[in-house]
Motif scaffolding. Sequence first.
Motif, PDB file in Angstrom:
ATOM      1  N   PHE A 131       0.813  -1.213   0.000  1.00 52.63           N
ATOM      2  CA  PHE A 131       0.000   0.000   0.000  1.00 52.63           C
ATOM      3  C   PHE A 131       0.849   1.265   0.000  1.00 52.63           C
ATOM      4  N   ALA A 189       0.571   4.360  -2.617  1.00 54.37           N
ATOM      5  CA  ALA A 189      -0.235   5.493  -2.168  1.00 54.37           C
ATOM      6  C   ALA A 189       0.545   6.789  -2.078  1.00 54.37           C
ATOM      7  N   LEU A 214       1.644   9.477   7.092  1.00 55.68           N
ATOM      8  CA  LEU A 214       0.831   8.271   7.251  1.00 55.68           C
ATOM      9  C   LEU A 214       0.587   8.093   8.741  1.00 55.68           C
ATOM     10  N   THR A 237      -1.230   5.839  11.663  1.00 54.82           N
ATOM     11  CA  THR A 237      -1.800   4.511  11.898  1.00 54.82           C
ATOM     12  C   THR A 237      -2.281   4.389  13.339  1.00 54.82           C
ATOM     13  N   PHE A 267      -2.643   9.803   4.511  1.00 59.93           N
ATOM     14  CA  PHE A 267      -3.712   8.867   4.853  1.00 59.93           C
ATOM     15  C   PHE A 267      -3.696   8.499   6.337  1.00 59.93           C
ATOM     16  N   LEU A 286      -4.854   5.219   8.655  1.00 53.95           N
ATOM     17  CA  LEU A 286      -5.231   3.810   8.652  1.00 53.95           C
ATOM     18  C   LEU A 286      -5.635   3.407  10.061  1.00 53.95           C
ATOM     19  N   ILE A 304      -9.149   2.895   5.448  1.00 53.29           N
ATOM     20  CA  ILE A 304      -8.264   3.885   4.838  1.00 53.29           C
ATOM     21  C   ILE A 304      -9.067   5.172   4.716  1.00 53.29           C
ATOM     22  N   ARG A 362      -9.035   9.719   4.556  1.00 50.99           N
ATOM     23  CA  ARG A 362      -8.288  10.949   4.289  1.00 50.99           C
ATOM     24  C   ARG A 362      -9.182  12.140   4.572  1.00 50.99           C
TER      25      ARG A 362
END
Length: 243
Positions: free
Chosen positions: A43, A47, A116, A118, A149, A151, A239, A241
């Motif tokens: 990913f 991405a 990113l 998470t 993003f 996650l 996922i 945004r």
Amino acid sequence: MASNYTEVFQDPTAVEKYAERTYAPGTFSSIVSGRQTGWLRGFVPSAFQTPPVHHDFACGTGRVSRMLAGLVAASHGYDTSEAMLAKGRELGTPGHAHLVGPGSAIPQTVPGRPALVTAFRFVLNVDAGLRDQLMDFASMALPDADAGFLLVENHGNASSLRHLRKTFGRLDTSTWFQELSHQEMTDLFDRHGYELAGMQGFTLFTQGCYRKPWTGAAKAVDGALASPFSKWATDVVYIARRR
């Protein structure tokens, strides 16, 4: 959900059990974690045009940072448990570990770099206030739709076989048996100005289905179908945004 969930892993004994037993090779959790690793490592390069800065909220022992080793510009883990962070250092977790107080995590952003964020094995076991803290943290790292993003793992999807266990099986509250529906997750994202960009499932079955003599069959079915049937997966990563 245990009311003292955030305090449980202040105890080094609980941390050791979590790291060495729950994720021992061949266990259900380690198998799911392996699938997550493979997916994440596909990913991130697809991405992001440039390696992002990774911010792992409630990072624990740094499992997600280890999954992403070599794929991100920098990795920052934030947790309230020194015992968890110490175990992460012992396991060779890359990047920077930040011991933070409840509600005080601030992402170490890098201007000009995508991010990113998470949050794995977190939202299911905490209350709405802590989920909002996660989203506020993510929004500091992701100020707009182009920033990157978020996650978020839900390892108790209410649209899965796990729900049948809750309905027809024995409910053991000591395991913090909770469920979150897709609607609850999308409501959380929407309330904080996020849109759902996709979801990825990693197992259709529960831990009990991975016991002998069903282990091989469960692994084979999950390997083939957990991804295309993500909506019904027991463990799913969302996922998201910024809108």
